[in-house]
Design a protein around this motif. Structure first.
Motif, PDB file in Angstrom:
ATOM      1  N   SER A 107       0.845  -1.193   0.000  1.00 58.29           N
ATOM      2  CA  SER A 107       0.000   0.000   0.000  1.00 58.29           C
ATOM      3  C   SER A 107       0.876   1.237   0.000  1.00 58.29           C
ATOM      4  O   SER A 107       1.887   1.277   0.695  1.00 58.29           O
ATOM      5  N   ASN A 108       0.508   2.222  -0.800  1.00 57.50           N
ATOM      6  CA  ASN A 108       1.234   3.485  -0.692  1.00 57.50           C
ATOM      7  C   ASN A 108       0.394   4.520   0.041  1.00 57.50           C
ATOM      8  O   ASN A 108       0.735   5.677   0.120  1.00 57.50           O
ATOM      9  N   ARG A 109      -0.708   4.062   0.581  1.00 56.99           N
ATOM     10  CA  ARG A 109      -1.539   4.957   1.382  1.00 56.99           C
ATOM     11  C   ARG A 109      -1.406   4.587   2.849  1.00 56.99           C
ATOM     12  O   ARG A 109      -0.950   3.512   3.185  1.00 56.99           O
ATOM     13  N   ASP A 110      -1.842   5.497   3.676  1.00 57.37           N
ATOM     14  CA  ASP A 110      -1.747   5.263   5.112  1.00 57.37           C
ATOM     15  C   ASP A 110      -2.923   4.363   5.510  1.00 57.37           C
ATOM     16  O   ASP A 110      -4.039   4.819   5.721  1.00 57.37           O
ATOM     17  N   LEU A 111      -2.638   3.055   5.598  1.00 59.04           N
ATOM     18  CA  LEU A 111      -3.729   2.102   5.838  1.00 59.04           C
ATOM     19  C   LEU A 111      -4.361   2.294   7.211  1.00 59.04           C
ATOM     20  O   LEU A 111      -5.562   2.091   7.377  1.00 59.04           O
ATOM     21  N   GLU A 112      -3.539   2.702   8.177  1.00 59.67           N
ATOM     22  CA  GLU A 112      -4.126   2.901   9.521  1.00 59.67           C
ATOM     23  C   GLU A 112      -5.177   4.001   9.470  1.00 59.67           C
ATOM     24  O   GLU A 112      -6.205   3.925  10.131  1.00 59.67           O
ATOM     25  N   ARG A 113      -4.870   5.015   8.670  1.00 57.84           N
ATOM     26  CA  ARG A 113      -5.837   6.093   8.537  1.00 57.84           C
ATOM     27  C   ARG A 113      -7.105   5.584   7.847  1.00 57.84           C
ATOM     28  O   ARG A 113      -8.222   5.915   8.248  1.00 57.84           O
ATOM     29  N   HIS A 114      -6.911   4.745   6.841  1.00 54.55           N
ATOM     30  CA  HIS A 114      -8.083   4.166   6.164  1.00 54.55           C
ATOM     31  C   HIS A 114      -8.911   3.356   7.160  1.00 54.55           C
ATOM     32  O   HIS A 114     -10.129   3.335   7.087  1.00 54.55           O
ATOM     33  N   VAL A 115      -8.232   2.675   8.077  1.00 53.51           N
ATOM     34  CA  VAL A 115      -8.953   1.904   9.093  1.00 53.51           C
ATOM     35  C   VAL A 115      -9.737   2.873   9.982  1.00 53.51           C
ATOM     36  O   VAL A 115     -10.944   2.693  10.213  1.00 53.51           O
ATOM     37  N   ARG A 116      -9.065   3.921  10.445  1.00 57.72           N
ATOM     38  CA  ARG A 116      -9.733   4.904  11.308  1.00 57.72           C
ATOM     39  C   ARG A 116     -10.939   5.522  10.611  1.00 57.72           C
ATOM     40  O   ARG A 116     -11.958   5.787  11.222  1.00 57.72           O
ATOM     41  N   GLU A 117     -10.829   5.733   9.322  1.00 55.90           N
ATOM     42  CA  GLU A 117     -11.915   6.388   8.593  1.00 55.90           C
ATOM     43  C   GLU A 117     -12.993   5.400   8.142  1.00 55.90           C
ATOM     44  O   GLU A 117     -13.945   5.774   7.468  1.00 55.90           O
ATOM     45  N   GLY A 118     -12.797   4.139   8.481  1.00 53.56           N
ATOM     46  CA  GLY A 118     -13.826   3.143   8.173  1.00 53.56           C
ATOM     47  C   GLY A 118     -13.770   2.617   6.748  1.00 53.56           C
ATOM     48  O   GLY A 118     -14.710   1.978   6.271  1.00 53.56           O
ATOM     49  N   ASN A 119     -12.681   2.886   6.033  1.00 49.24           N
ATOM     50  CA  ASN A 119     -12.590   2.404   4.650  1.00 49.24           C
ATOM     51  C   ASN A 119     -11.808   1.100   4.523  1.00 49.24           C
ATOM     52  O   ASN A 119     -11.748   0.514   3.451  1.00 49.24           O
TER      53      ASN A 119
END
Ligand SMILES: Nc1ncnc2c1ncn2[C@@H]1O[C@H](COP(=O)(O)OP(=O)(O)OP(=O)(O)O)[C@@H](O)[C@H]1O
Ligand SMILES: [Mg+2]
Length: 492
Positions: free
Chosen positions: A260-272
């Motif tokens: 992943s080149n995105r911040d997966l933890e942030r995606h988790v926090r945002e519900g995605n």
């Protein structure tokens, strides 16, 4: 890289096969479209299909699309047969390769389909530490999440892990979750049974089963639709998959890697992104540092790419001047190793004299005229008329990380900057709706990226999924949307 040749290629099959073999491809051959469909369904797998235009190309492409098989197809035919070329491209072939086969063109097509590279070139101690950890965890079967900015070498590292693992003699199968539309990804991963949907004429083996015994790379995992994540979780937990429309679960023995080149933890926090899936995939995390944080690698990689592209273009190998190296070392490299590679590819072609001087180093963000016009012909373009659009990858703007991790003062890409300047200049935007301005920004950015969805989404700071949804809505409203770039159409 597995190449499947269909038909006799006008009697040139052994020449074409030999060229591909010399480039490291595994080549198989089938006489007709029926045989090819059988091979593609049954998980014998191919990364690229090369079909003779004497074969019913449109029939194969239709069957593949009906059965949701996503392998890129290129057509081969006589050089002067422009009708066949047009028909093949219209039917959905990615390229038209003229016969008799030319080694450089075939090599270029193979390279465009897979950027296979398992040797990780490095010198910097910070990369040394990453590779040491990779060596330690490679032999285990634990899942590894490889993170890092775009172009840092995540796929290269994934192949390295496979090659250092106990599974190195088995398949390495890679699925780019961002490049495959949602409705096809489930079949791509898990396969389907006959009759699972209209067009499912026979059972098709998916990538999980194809990778059985080996390694499966889920590339750009952050882009996977949340509903499919639930199915993936089961596959990851149980090592068991359900083919679409299937009633019997199928056991699979695979080692899972994800990038992943995105911040997966942030995606988790945002519900995605599902938290449980995140923890399953992230047993180990290998984080690739951006190129700007590993200065010792810049010179080594630059020399490596200078040699590679001199060879590829049949020009004499020349050293980089001290000044050129100093310039490379002073650059910010937002596009990381990929940007460096493209810069060196240009430099090799632009340089004159005994060495590659500083004048040949053209860095991203320094072009003043539109990208498409300035780009030199970097990659042999196999298709004559109608040619694919210029490969965006060869002159891409730097990729951006998500806003919260973006570098302090990124240069804004030219097209994306335009509306902002406009608003400063004289309030031209007043009176327009947000939706209208957003649409213009998206369409302009996409044109700037020559239709490449991945790059455009990076620049816009939105996910590819959001971009796709918006483009779909625009198309439905009758707005003309730039067609996908080469990298989006092929699953490269
Ligand atoms: N250490 C390295 N040695 C040699 N080549 C490298 C190295 N790192 C990256 N490359 C080259 O740089 C390019 C980008 O690498 P790769 O595709 O692995 O990056 P990535 O992190 O997966 O990028 P993205 O996030 O855009 O998918 C490739 O052509 C790859 O061969
Ligand atoms: Mg990648």
């Amino acid at each position: 890289m597995r190449l499947l040749i269909v038909g006799t290629l006008g009697g040139h099959i052994s020449a074409a096969g030999q060229i591909a073999l010399n480039k490291g491809a595994k080549v198989s051959h089938l006489d007709n479209v029926e045989g090819a469909m059988h091979a593609l369904r049954s998980g014998q797998g191919a990364d690229l299909v090369m079909i003779d235009v004497a074969q019913p190309v449109a029939k194969l492409l239709r069957a593949m699309s009906q059965e949701r098989i996503n392998t890129p197809v290129v057509a081969c035919g006589l050089e002067n047969d422009s009708d066949a070329a047009v028909a093949a491209i219209k039917a959905g072939a990615k390229e038209y390769i003229p016969l008799p086969p030319n080694a450089e063109l075939i090599a270029a097509v193979l390279a465009a389909v897979t950027e296979e590279q398992s040797s990780v070139i490095f010198q910097d101690p910070i990369m040394g530490a990453v590779l040491k950890l990779a060596d330690q965890i490679a032999p285990s079967d634990a899942s590894v999440l490889i993170t890092g900015e775009s172009g840092t070498g995540k796929e290269v590292l994934a192949r390295y892990l496979h090659e250092k693992s106990k599974r190195s003699d088995k398949q390495f199968v890679s699925v780019n979750c961002a490049a495959i539309p949602d409705n096809l990804l489930e079949s791509e991963l898990f396969g389907h049974e006959k009759g699972a949907f209209t067009g499912a004429l026979a059972r098709r083996i998916g990538k999980f089963e194809e990778a059985n015994g080996g390694t499966l790379l889920l590339d750009e995992i952050s882009e996977m639709d949340i509903r499919l994540q639930a199915k993936l979780l089961r596959a990851v937990q149980e090592r068991e998959i359900d083919r679409v429309g299937g009633s019997q679960p199928v056991k699979v023995d695979i080692r899972l890697l994800a990038t992943s080149n995105r911040d997966l933890e942030r995606h988790v926090r945002e519900g995605n992104f599902r938290e449980d899936l995140y923890f399953r995939l992230n047993v180990f995390n290998l984080q690739l540092p951006p190129l700007r944080q590993r200065p010792a690698d810049i010179k080594l990689l630059a020399n490596h790419f200078a040699k590679k592209y001199a060879e590829a273009n049949g020009v004499a190998e020349r050293p980089l001047s001290d000044e050129a190296i100093a310039r490379l070392q002073g650059h910010h490299w937002r596009g990381n190793v990929r940007e460096l590679e493209n810069t060196l590819h240009r430099a090799v072609l632009l340089a004159s004299g005994d060495e590659i001087g500083v004048d040949a180093i053209i860095l991203t963000g320094e072009q003043t005229t539109p990208v498409a016009q300035e780009a030199p012909p970097l990659r042999a373009t196999p298709a004559p008329q109608p040619a694919a659009p210029p490969t965006p990858d060869t002159f891409q703007p730097a990729s951006f990380d998500e806003p919260e991790t973006a570098p302090a003062a990124p240069a804004t890409p030219p097209t994306a900057a335009a509306p902002a300047q406009e608003s400063k200049a004289g309030g031209d935007l007043v009176g327009r709706t947000v939706a209208d301005v957003e649409q213009q920004l998206i369409i302009n950015t996409l044109s700037h990226c020559l239709g490449n969805r991945t790059h455009a989404a990076n620049i816009l700071g939105i996910s590819i999924r959001t971009l796709r949804n918006k483009l779909k809505a625009y198309s439905e409203d009758g707005v003309s949307v730039p067609p996908p770039g080469e990298a989006d159409r092929a699953t490269v």
